[in-house]
Scaffold this motif. Structure first.
Motif, short mmCIF file in Angstrom:
data_model
loop_
_atom_site.label_atom_id
_atom_site.label_comp_id
_atom_site.label_asym_id
_atom_site.label_seq_id
_atom_site.Cartn_x
_atom_site.Cartn_y
_atom_site.Cartn_z
N THR A 9 0.67 -1.24 0.05
CA THR A 9 0.08 -0.09 -0.05
C THR A 9 0.95 1.27 0.12
O THR A 9 0.43 2.10 -0.85
N LEU A 10 1.92 1.36 0.93
CA LEU A 10 2.70 2.40 0.95
C LEU A 10 3.41 2.64 -0.43
O LEU A 10 3.81 3.70 -0.87
N ALA A 11 3.86 1.60 -0.92
CA ALA A 11 4.67 1.66 -2.39
C ALA A 11 3.70 2.19 -3.27
O ALA A 11 4.13 3.04 -4.05
N VAL A 12 2.40 1.82 -3.41
CA VAL A 12 1.46 2.50 -4.43
C VAL A 12 1.43 4.02 -4.11
O VAL A 12 1.42 4.67 -5.00
N VAL A 13 1.13 4.24 -2.57
CA VAL A 13 0.91 5.67 -2.47
C VAL A 13 1.93 6.40 -2.89
O VAL A 13 2.20 7.52 -3.19
N LEU A 14 3.33 6.03 -2.49
CA LEU A 14 4.61 6.69 -2.70
C LEU A 14 4.74 6.83 -4.12
O LEU A 14 5.26 8.02 -4.64
N VAL A 15 4.35 5.84 -5.07
CA VAL A 15 4.33 6.04 -6.29
C VAL A 15 3.65 7.11 -6.87
O VAL A 15 3.96 7.83 -7.90
N VAL A 16 2.47 7.04 -6.45
CA VAL A 16 1.43 8.04 -6.94
C VAL A 16 1.83 9.59 -6.46
O VAL A 16 2.00 10.33 -7.33
N ILE A 17 2.39 9.61 -5.27
CA ILE A 17 2.65 10.87 -4.52
C ILE A 17 4.15 11.69 -5.74
O ILE A 17 4.00 12.65 -5.92
N ALA A 18 4.76 10.57 -5.88
CA ALA A 18 5.94 10.95 -6.57
C ALA A 18 5.63 11.42 -8.04
O ALA A 18 6.10 12.37 -8.48
N VAL A 19 4.66 10.72 -8.76
CA VAL A 19 4.15 10.90 -9.99
C VAL A 19 3.75 12.24 -10.08
O VAL A 19 3.84 13.40 -10.90
N SER A 23 4.99 16.40 -11.00
CA SER A 23 4.25 17.08 -11.95
C SER A 23 3.87 18.41 -11.44
O SER A 23 3.83 19.34 -12.17
N LEU A 24 3.16 18.17 -10.17
CA LEU A 24 2.50 19.40 -9.62
C LEU A 24 3.80 20.77 -9.21
O LEU A 24 3.61 21.71 -9.52
N VAL A 25 4.75 20.16 -8.78
CA VAL A 25 6.10 20.92 -8.82
C VAL A 25 6.38 21.69 -10.02
O VAL A 25 6.56 23.02 -9.90
N VAL A 132 1.29 18.45 2.35
CA VAL A 132 0.25 17.43 2.04
C VAL A 132 0.56 16.07 1.56
O VAL A 132 -0.12 15.05 1.98
N ALA A 133 1.75 15.78 0.78
CA ALA A 133 2.19 14.36 0.41
C ALA A 133 2.52 13.79 2.04
O ALA A 133 2.10 12.56 2.08
N LEU A 134 3.22 14.61 2.93
CA LEU A 134 3.33 13.72 4.38
C LEU A 134 2.05 13.44 5.14
O LEU A 134 1.82 12.20 5.42
N LEU A 135 1.07 14.40 4.94
CA LEU A 135 -0.33 13.92 5.44
C LEU A 135 -0.82 12.58 4.59
O LEU A 135 -1.51 11.64 5.39
N ALA A 136 -0.73 12.73 3.15
CA ALA A 136 -1.27 11.59 2.64
C ALA A 136 -0.56 10.37 2.79
O ALA A 136 -1.01 9.03 2.95
N ILE A 137 0.82 10.46 3.23
CA ILE A 137 1.58 9.01 3.60
C ILE A 137 1.17 8.78 4.91
O ILE A 137 0.94 7.30 5.15
N ILE A 138 0.93 9.63 5.93
CA ILE A 138 0.51 9.33 7.24
C ILE A 138 -0.88 8.49 7.05
O ILE A 138 -1.07 7.60 7.73
N ALA A 139 -1.87 9.19 6.17
CA ALA A 139 -3.16 8.60 6.16
C ALA A 139 -3.00 7.23 5.44
O ALA A 139 -3.86 6.25 5.79
N ALA A 140 -2.04 7.05 4.46
CA ALA A 140 -1.93 5.73 3.88
C ALA A 140 -1.28 4.77 4.70
O ALA A 140 -2.12 3.57 4.58
N VAL A 141 -0.52 4.90 5.48
CA VAL A 141 0.11 3.97 6.62
C VAL A 141 -1.17 3.66 7.56
O VAL A 141 -1.37 2.43 7.72
#
Length: 421
Positions: A9-19, A23-25, A132-141
Protein backbone atom coordinates in the motif's frame (compact mmCIF):
# COMPACT_ATOMS: atom_id res chain seq x y z
CA UNK A 1 1.22 -10.83 5.57
CA UNK A 2 0.49 -7.58 7.42
CA UNK A 3 3.93 -6.27 6.50
CA UNK A 4 3.44 -7.14 2.85
CA UNK A 5 0.06 -5.42 2.73
CA UNK A 6 1.41 -2.31 4.43
CA UNK A 7 4.51 -2.22 2.21
CA UNK A 8 2.49 -2.70 -0.96
CA UNK A 9 0.00 0.00 0.00
CA UNK A 10 2.80 2.42 0.89
CA UNK A 11 4.60 1.61 -2.34
CA UNK A 12 1.50 2.46 -4.36
CA UNK A 13 0.95 5.70 -2.42
CA UNK A 14 4.59 6.75 -2.78
CA UNK A 15 4.52 6.08 -6.51
CA UNK A 16 1.35 8.15 -6.87
CA UNK A 17 2.79 10.98 -4.77
CA UNK A 18 6.04 10.90 -6.72
CA UNK A 19 4.32 11.02 -10.10
CA UNK A 20 1.72 13.62 -9.26
CA UNK A 21 3.97 15.54 -6.84
CA UNK A 22 6.76 16.05 -9.36
CA UNK A 23 4.25 17.03 -12.01
CA UNK A 24 2.60 19.46 -9.61
CA UNK A 25 5.97 20.99 -8.65
CA UNK A 26 6.90 21.52 -12.29
CA UNK A 27 3.53 23.07 -13.10
CA UNK A 28 3.58 25.32 -10.04
CA UNK A 29 7.14 26.45 -10.68
CA UNK A 30 6.26 27.41 -14.22
CA UNK A 31 3.08 29.13 -13.09
CA UNK A 32 4.90 31.18 -10.42
CA UNK A 33 7.68 32.14 -12.82
CA UNK A 34 5.19 33.15 -15.51
CA UNK A 35 3.14 35.11 -13.01
CA UNK A 36 6.23 37.02 -11.81
CA UNK A 37 7.27 37.78 -15.39
CA UNK A 38 3.75 39.02 -16.24
CA UNK A 39 3.73 41.20 -13.12
CA UNK A 40 7.06 42.87 -14.08
CA UNK A 41 5.94 43.39 -17.70
CA UNK A 42 2.61 44.82 -16.54
CA UNK A 43 4.38 47.27 -14.20
CA UNK A 44 6.73 48.39 -17.00
CA UNK A 45 3.71 49.13 -19.24
CA UNK A 46 2.00 51.05 -16.44
CA UNK A 47 5.08 53.18 -15.77
CA UNK A 48 5.64 53.94 -19.46
CA UNK A 49 2.06 55.14 -19.79
CA UNK A 50 2.61 57.50 -16.86
CA UNK A 51 5.84 58.78 -18.42
CA UNK A 52 4.07 59.35 -21.76
CA UNK A 53 1.37 61.37 -20.03
CA UNK A 54 3.81 63.60 -18.21
CA UNK A 55 5.91 64.16 -21.30
CA UNK A 56 2.90 65.14 -23.34
CA UNK A 57 1.84 67.53 -20.56
CA UNK A 58 5.25 69.12 -20.34
CA UNK A 59 5.75 67.91 -16.81
CA UNK A 60 9.03 66.78 -15.40
CA UNK A 61 9.90 63.18 -14.67
CA UNK A 62 11.66 62.50 -11.37
CA UNK A 63 12.44 59.54 -9.15
CA UNK A 64 10.17 60.90 -6.42
CA UNK A 65 7.22 60.95 -8.82
CA UNK A 66 7.86 57.41 -10.11
CA UNK A 67 8.73 55.90 -6.72
CA UNK A 68 5.11 55.74 -5.75
CA UNK A 69 4.32 53.74 -8.92
CA UNK A 70 7.01 51.10 -8.45
CA UNK A 71 6.42 48.06 -6.26
CA UNK A 72 8.76 47.77 -3.32
CA UNK A 73 11.88 45.64 -3.79
CA UNK A 74 11.85 46.34 -7.51
CA UNK A 75 14.22 48.47 -9.59
CA UNK A 76 13.05 50.74 -12.44
CA UNK A 77 14.97 52.80 -14.97
CA UNK A 78 13.45 55.34 -17.39
CA UNK A 79 15.48 56.27 -20.46
CA UNK A 80 14.07 59.44 -22.16
CA UNK A 81 15.82 60.68 -25.30
CA UNK A 82 17.39 64.06 -24.65
CA UNK A 83 16.93 63.74 -20.88
CA UNK A 84 18.88 62.26 -18.00
CA UNK A 85 17.98 58.69 -16.99
CA UNK A 86 15.70 58.38 -14.01
CA UNK A 87 16.27 55.39 -11.65
CA UNK A 88 14.02 54.21 -8.85
CA UNK A 89 15.30 51.77 -6.25
CA UNK A 90 18.57 49.87 -6.07
CA UNK A 91 19.74 47.92 -9.03
CA UNK A 92 19.61 44.21 -8.11
CA UNK A 93 22.68 42.04 -8.40
CA UNK A 94 22.50 38.52 -9.67
CA UNK A 95 19.71 36.75 -11.50
CA UNK A 96 16.77 39.01 -12.17
CA UNK A 97 13.40 39.03 -13.88
CA UNK A 98 13.32 41.89 -16.34
CA UNK A 99 10.42 43.65 -18.06
CA UNK A 100 10.70 46.41 -20.69
CA UNK A 101 8.20 48.78 -22.33
CA UNK A 102 8.70 51.50 -25.00
CA UNK A 103 6.59 54.68 -25.04
CA UNK A 104 5.30 56.88 -27.85
CA UNK A 105 7.96 59.52 -27.13
CA UNK A 106 10.76 57.00 -27.56
CA UNK A 107 11.25 56.51 -23.84
CA UNK A 108 12.16 53.05 -22.53
CA UNK A 109 11.09 51.80 -19.10
CA UNK A 110 12.91 48.81 -17.58
CA UNK A 111 11.64 47.06 -14.41
CA UNK A 112 13.75 44.39 -12.67
CA UNK A 113 13.12 42.09 -9.73
CA UNK A 114 15.42 39.53 -8.12
CA UNK A 115 14.72 35.91 -9.07
CA UNK A 116 15.07 34.97 -5.39
CA UNK A 117 11.52 36.19 -4.77
CA UNK A 118 10.27 33.64 -7.26
CA UNK A 119 12.48 31.01 -5.62
CA UNK A 120 10.97 31.81 -2.22
CA UNK A 121 7.48 31.52 -3.66
CA UNK A 122 8.37 28.20 -5.25
CA UNK A 123 9.84 27.08 -1.92
CA UNK A 124 6.63 27.92 -0.08
CA UNK A 125 4.67 26.00 -2.69
CA UNK A 126 7.01 23.01 -2.37
CA UNK A 127 6.60 23.16 1.41
CA UNK A 128 2.81 23.07 1.08
CA UNK A 129 3.00 20.19 -1.42
CA UNK A 130 5.42 18.33 0.89
CA UNK A 131 3.10 18.81 3.88
CA UNK A 132 0.15 17.51 1.87
CA UNK A 133 2.26 14.55 0.69
CA UNK A 134 3.31 13.82 4.28
CA UNK A 135 -0.32 13.88 5.42
CA UNK A 136 -1.17 11.57 2.52
CA UNK A 137 1.59 9.16 3.56
CA UNK A 138 0.43 9.19 7.20
CA UNK A 139 -3.17 8.59 6.10
CA UNK A 140 -1.95 5.81 3.77
CA UNK A 141 -0.03 4.17 6.62
CA UNK A 142 -3.07 4.26 8.91
CA UNK A 143 -5.30 2.98 6.15
CA UNK A 144 -2.80 0.26 5.23
CA UNK A 145 -2.52 -0.88 8.85
CA UNK A 146 -6.30 -0.95 9.20
CA UNK A 147 -6.74 -2.77 5.92
CA UNK A 148 -3.98 -5.22 6.81
CA UNK A 149 -5.64 -5.95 10.13
CA UNK A 150 -9.00 -6.38 8.43
CA UNK A 151 -7.52 -8.92 6.04
CA UNK A 152 -4.88 -10.56 8.21
CA UNK A 153 -6.98 -11.04 11.36
CA UNK A 154 -9.65 -13.13 9.57
CA UNK A 155 -6.90 -15.21 7.98
CA UNK A 156 -5.34 -15.83 11.39
CA UNK A 157 -8.79 -16.71 12.69
CA UNK A 158 -9.38 -19.09 9.78
CA UNK A 159 -5.97 -20.67 10.38
CA UNK A 160 -6.89 -21.27 14.02
CA UNK A 161 -10.19 -22.80 12.89
CA UNK A 162 -8.36 -25.11 10.48
CA UNK A 163 -5.88 -26.05 13.22
CA UNK A 164 -8.70 -26.89 15.63
CA UNK A 165 -10.39 -28.88 12.91
CA UNK A 166 -7.20 -30.81 12.30
CA UNK A 167 -6.70 -31.43 16.03
CA UNK A 168 -10.09 -33.10 16.36
CA UNK A 169 -12.42 -30.24 17.28
CA UNK A 170 -15.05 -30.35 14.49
CA UNK A 171 -17.36 -27.69 15.90
CA UNK A 172 -18.31 -25.15 13.20
CA UNK A 173 -17.77 -21.53 14.27
CA UNK A 174 -20.26 -19.85 11.90
CA UNK A 175 -18.16 -16.67 11.91
CA UNK A 176 -18.12 -14.35 8.91
CA UNK A 177 -15.94 -11.35 8.02
CA UNK A 178 -17.89 -9.31 5.43
CA UNK A 179 -15.27 -10.22 2.82
CA UNK A 180 -16.75 -12.52 0.14
CA UNK A 181 -13.57 -14.51 -0.45
CA UNK A 182 -12.89 -15.01 3.27
CA UNK A 183 -16.56 -15.84 3.93
CA UNK A 184 -16.31 -18.48 1.21
CA UNK A 185 -13.33 -20.06 2.97
CA UNK A 186 -15.25 -19.90 6.27
CA UNK A 187 -18.24 -21.62 4.62
CA UNK A 188 -16.00 -24.41 3.33
CA UNK A 189 -14.38 -24.88 6.75
CA UNK A 190 -17.78 -24.97 8.49
CA UNK A 191 -19.08 -27.48 5.94
CA UNK A 192 -15.97 -29.62 6.44
CA UNK A 193 -16.39 -29.39 10.21
CA UNK A 194 -19.99 -30.55 9.96
CA UNK A 195 -19.02 -33.46 7.69
CA UNK A 196 -16.18 -34.49 10.01
CA UNK A 197 -18.51 -34.24 13.00
CA UNK A 198 -21.01 -36.51 11.26
CA UNK A 199 -18.26 -38.94 10.35
CA UNK A 200 -16.93 -39.02 13.90
CA UNK A 201 -20.44 -39.49 15.25
CA UNK A 202 -21.03 -42.32 12.80
CA UNK A 203 -17.74 -43.97 13.77
CA UNK A 204 -18.48 -43.67 17.48
CA UNK A 205 -21.96 -45.02 16.89
CA UNK A 206 -20.59 -47.93 14.88
CA UNK A 207 -18.09 -48.71 17.63
CA UNK A 208 -20.81 -48.56 20.29
CA UNK A 209 -23.15 -50.70 18.19
CA UNK A 210 -20.42 -53.22 17.47
CA UNK A 211 -19.43 -53.54 21.12
CA UNK A 212 -23.05 -53.96 22.18
CA UNK A 213 -23.94 -56.44 19.44
CA UNK A 214 -20.85 -58.50 20.13
CA UNK A 215 -21.36 -58.50 23.89
CA UNK A 216 -24.38 -60.80 23.93
CA UNK A 217 -22.89 -63.58 21.72
CA UNK A 218 -19.64 -63.36 23.66
CA UNK A 219 -21.53 -63.70 26.93
CA UNK A 220 -23.40 -66.74 25.63
CA UNK A 221 -20.17 -68.22 24.30
CA UNK A 222 -18.39 -67.73 27.62
CA UNK A 223 -21.29 -69.49 29.42
CA UNK A 224 -21.00 -72.47 27.08
CA UNK A 225 -17.26 -72.66 27.57
CA UNK A 226 -17.77 -72.54 31.34
CA UNK A 227 -20.21 -75.45 31.04
CA UNK A 228 -17.57 -77.40 29.12
CA UNK A 229 -14.89 -76.71 31.71
CA UNK A 230 -17.01 -77.91 34.65
CA UNK A 231 -18.64 -80.97 33.05
CA UNK A 232 -17.12 -84.43 33.05
CA UNK A 233 -19.71 -85.92 30.69
CA UNK A 234 -18.27 -86.25 27.19
CA UNK A 235 -21.69 -86.08 25.52
CA UNK A 236 -22.55 -82.90 27.42
CA UNK A 237 -19.21 -81.41 26.44
CA UNK A 238 -19.91 -82.24 22.78
CA UNK A 239 -23.35 -80.62 22.98
CA UNK A 240 -21.97 -77.52 24.63
CA UNK A 241 -19.10 -77.35 22.11
CA UNK A 242 -21.60 -77.58 19.26
CA UNK A 243 -23.61 -74.72 20.77
CA UNK A 244 -20.39 -72.76 21.25
CA UNK A 245 -19.54 -73.24 17.58
CA UNK A 246 -22.97 -71.87 16.69
CA UNK A 247 -22.18 -68.86 18.87
CA UNK A 248 -18.90 -68.38 16.98
CA UNK A 249 -20.84 -68.47 13.72
CA UNK A 250 -23.22 -65.85 15.11
CA UNK A 251 -20.29 -63.68 16.06
CA UNK A 252 -18.93 -64.02 12.53
CA UNK A 253 -22.34 -63.08 11.14
CA UNK A 254 -22.51 -60.00 13.39
CA UNK A 255 -19.04 -58.87 12.30
CA UNK A 256 -19.88 -59.38 8.62
CA UNK A 257 -23.12 -57.44 9.00
CA UNK A 258 -21.35 -54.58 10.78
CA UNK A 259 -18.76 -54.42 8.01
CA UNK A 260 -21.51 -54.49 5.37
CA UNK A 261 -23.38 -51.68 7.10
CA UNK A 262 -20.16 -49.69 7.38
CA UNK A 263 -19.64 -49.94 3.61
CA UNK A 264 -23.28 -49.32 2.66
CA UNK A 265 -25.98 -49.02 5.33
CA UNK A 266 -28.68 -49.57 2.72
CA UNK A 267 -27.47 -53.07 1.91
CA UNK A 268 -30.00 -55.62 3.11
CA UNK A 269 -29.84 -59.41 3.53
CA UNK A 270 -33.43 -60.35 4.41
CA UNK A 271 -34.48 -63.89 3.48
CA UNK A 272 -37.49 -66.10 4.26
CA UNK A 273 -36.97 -67.21 7.84
CA UNK A 274 -38.63 -69.70 10.19
CA UNK A 275 -39.43 -67.63 13.27
CA UNK A 276 -39.80 -70.71 15.50
CA UNK A 277 -36.13 -71.65 15.02
CA UNK A 278 -34.92 -68.19 16.05
CA UNK A 279 -37.13 -68.10 19.14
CA UNK A 280 -36.18 -71.66 20.14
CA UNK A 281 -32.52 -70.85 19.74
CA UNK A 282 -32.78 -67.75 21.94
CA UNK A 283 -34.68 -69.58 24.65
CA UNK A 284 -32.07 -72.36 24.72
CA UNK A 285 -29.24 -69.84 24.95
CA UNK A 286 -30.78 -67.75 27.70
CA UNK A 287 -32.42 -70.49 29.76
CA UNK A 288 -29.24 -71.32 31.77
CA UNK A 289 -28.76 -67.65 32.66
CA UNK A 290 -32.38 -67.29 33.76
CA UNK A 291 -32.17 -70.55 35.70
CA UNK A 292 -29.13 -69.30 37.58
CA UNK A 293 -31.03 -66.09 38.38
CA UNK A 294 -33.99 -68.09 39.72
CA UNK A 295 -36.23 -67.03 36.84
CA UNK A 296 -37.82 -68.69 33.84
CA UNK A 297 -38.19 -67.93 30.14
CA UNK A 298 -41.08 -69.44 28.14
CA UNK A 299 -42.78 -69.06 24.77
CA UNK A 300 -46.36 -69.26 23.56
CA UNK A 301 -48.60 -68.21 20.71
CA UNK A 302 -48.76 -69.17 17.09
CA UNK A 303 -46.13 -71.42 15.56
CA UNK A 304 -45.02 -72.11 12.02
CA UNK A 305 -44.74 -68.44 11.13
CA UNK A 306 -42.31 -67.41 8.40
CA UNK A 307 -41.02 -63.87 7.99
CA UNK A 308 -38.70 -61.89 5.70
CA UNK A 309 -35.73 -60.90 7.84
CA UNK A 310 -32.02 -61.29 8.44
CA UNK A 311 -31.44 -64.23 10.82
CA UNK A 312 -28.56 -62.67 12.73
CA UNK A 313 -30.31 -59.32 13.02
CA UNK A 314 -33.57 -60.78 14.37
CA UNK A 315 -31.60 -62.91 16.81
CA UNK A 316 -29.81 -59.78 18.02
CA UNK A 317 -33.12 -57.94 18.49
CA UNK A 318 -34.65 -60.78 20.52
CA UNK A 319 -31.42 -61.15 22.51
CA UNK A 320 -31.51 -57.44 23.35
CA UNK A 321 -35.13 -57.67 24.54
CA UNK A 322 -34.46 -60.81 26.58
CA UNK A 323 -31.33 -59.30 28.12
CA UNK A 324 -33.25 -56.12 28.89
CA UNK A 325 -35.90 -58.16 30.74
CA UNK A 326 -33.17 -60.03 32.61
CA UNK A 327 -31.42 -56.84 33.75
CA UNK A 328 -34.39 -54.55 34.41
CA UNK A 329 -37.42 -56.82 34.65
CA UNK A 330 -38.58 -59.51 37.02
CA UNK A 331 -40.34 -62.86 37.19
CA UNK A 332 -40.98 -65.02 34.15
CA UNK A 333 -40.14 -63.71 30.71
CA UNK A 334 -42.60 -64.74 28.00
CA UNK A 335 -42.20 -64.65 24.23
CA UNK A 336 -45.52 -64.76 22.39
CA UNK A 337 -45.97 -65.01 18.64
CA UNK A 338 -49.06 -63.77 16.80
CA UNK A 339 -50.10 -62.74 13.33
CA UNK A 340 -51.90 -59.54 12.37
CA UNK A 341 -52.63 -58.96 8.70
CA UNK A 342 -49.46 -59.40 6.67
CA UNK A 343 -47.24 -58.96 9.71
CA UNK A 344 -45.88 -61.31 12.32
CA UNK A 345 -45.50 -59.96 15.84
CA UNK A 346 -43.21 -61.23 18.59
CA UNK A 347 -44.09 -59.86 22.03
CA UNK A 348 -41.59 -59.99 24.90
CA UNK A 349 -42.95 -59.33 28.37
CA UNK A 350 -42.02 -59.96 32.01
CA UNK A 351 -43.49 -59.46 35.46
CA UNK A 352 -41.31 -56.53 36.49
CA UNK A 353 -42.17 -52.94 37.39
CA UNK A 354 -42.12 -51.89 33.76
CA UNK A 355 -41.06 -48.64 32.14
CA UNK A 356 -41.42 -45.37 34.02
CA UNK A 357 -43.66 -42.72 32.38
CA UNK A 358 -40.81 -40.27 31.83
CA UNK A 359 -38.89 -42.89 29.83
CA UNK A 360 -41.79 -44.37 27.90
CA UNK A 361 -41.62 -42.01 24.91
CA UNK A 362 -37.80 -42.02 24.82
CA UNK A 363 -37.00 -45.61 25.64
CA UNK A 364 -35.53 -46.25 22.17
CA UNK A 365 -33.30 -43.18 22.12
CA UNK A 366 -29.57 -43.64 22.49
CA UNK A 367 -28.02 -43.02 25.91
CA UNK A 368 -31.50 -43.12 27.50
CA UNK A 369 -31.65 -45.57 30.41
CA UNK A 370 -33.34 -45.68 33.73
CA UNK A 371 -30.93 -48.11 35.39
CA UNK A 372 -27.46 -46.66 34.71
CA UNK A 373 -26.89 -48.93 31.70
CA UNK A 374 -25.42 -47.89 28.36
CA UNK A 375 -28.79 -47.03 26.81
CA UNK A 376 -27.62 -48.53 23.50
CA UNK A 377 -29.27 -51.95 23.45
CA UNK A 378 -32.84 -50.94 22.57
CA UNK A 379 -31.66 -48.27 20.15
CA UNK A 380 -29.53 -50.82 18.29
CA UNK A 381 -32.40 -53.32 18.34
CA UNK A 382 -34.74 -50.75 16.80
CA UNK A 383 -32.20 -49.93 14.07
CA UNK A 384 -31.75 -53.62 13.27
CA UNK A 385 -35.51 -54.13 13.06
CA UNK A 386 -35.99 -51.13 10.78
CA UNK A 387 -33.11 -52.28 8.54
CA UNK A 388 -35.22 -55.37 7.71
CA UNK A 389 -38.36 -53.32 7.10
CA UNK A 390 -39.83 -54.04 10.53
CA UNK A 391 -40.32 -51.98 13.64
CA UNK A 392 -39.85 -52.30 17.38
CA UNK A 393 -42.39 -50.71 19.72
CA UNK A 394 -43.27 -50.51 23.40
CA UNK A 395 -46.92 -51.59 23.44
CA UNK A 396 -47.45 -51.42 27.19
CA UNK A 397 -45.31 -49.93 29.97
CA UNK A 398 -46.90 -51.82 32.95
CA UNK A 399 -46.15 -54.68 32.75
CA UNK A 400 -43.70 -54.03 29.96
CA UNK A 401 -44.61 -55.43 26.55
CA UNK A 402 -42.16 -54.93 23.69
CA UNK A 403 -43.34 -55.95 20.23
CA UNK A 404 -41.24 -56.75 17.18
CA UNK A 405 -43.23 -56.37 13.92
CA UNK A 406 -41.88 -58.19 10.84
CA UNK A 407 -43.13 -58.71 7.30
CA UNK A 408 -44.81 -62.09 7.06
CA UNK A 409 -43.89 -64.68 4.41
CA UNK A 410 -47.20 -66.30 3.52
CA UNK A 411 -45.75 -69.36 1.73
CA UNK A 412 -43.30 -71.44 3.67
CA UNK A 413 -40.10 -71.93 1.61
CA UNK A 414 -38.62 -75.37 1.31
CA UNK A 415 -35.58 -74.89 3.49
CA UNK A 416 -34.37 -71.86 1.46
CA UNK A 417 -33.05 -69.99 4.41
CA UNK A 418 -29.43 -70.17 5.40
CA UNK A 419 -28.56 -71.88 8.72
CA UNK A 420 -29.41 -69.84 11.77
CA UNK A 421 -26.33 -68.55 13.52
Amino acid sequence: MRRRLINSTLAVVLVVIAVFGVSLVIVETRTITSSAQESVDSEALRVVSIVDGRLLGGESISASVLKQQITANRYARVDVPGHRDVQVGSKPKGSVIRGEARGEQGEVVTVEELSSSVTREVGRTLLIIGAVALLAIIAAVLLAVRQANMLASPLVDLAETAEKLGSGDPRPRHKRYAVPELDRVADVLDSSAERIARMLTAERRLAADASHQLRTPLTALSMRLEEITVTEDLDTARDEASIALNQVERLTDVVERLLTNARDPRTGSAIPLDLDRIIKQQIEEWKPVYRSAGRAIVRSGRQGVWVMATPGAIAQVLAALIENSLMHGGGTVALRTRVTGNQAVIEVTDEGAGVSPDLGARIFERAISGHNSTGIGLAVARDLAEADGGRLELLQPHPPVFALFLSRETQEPQERERPVR
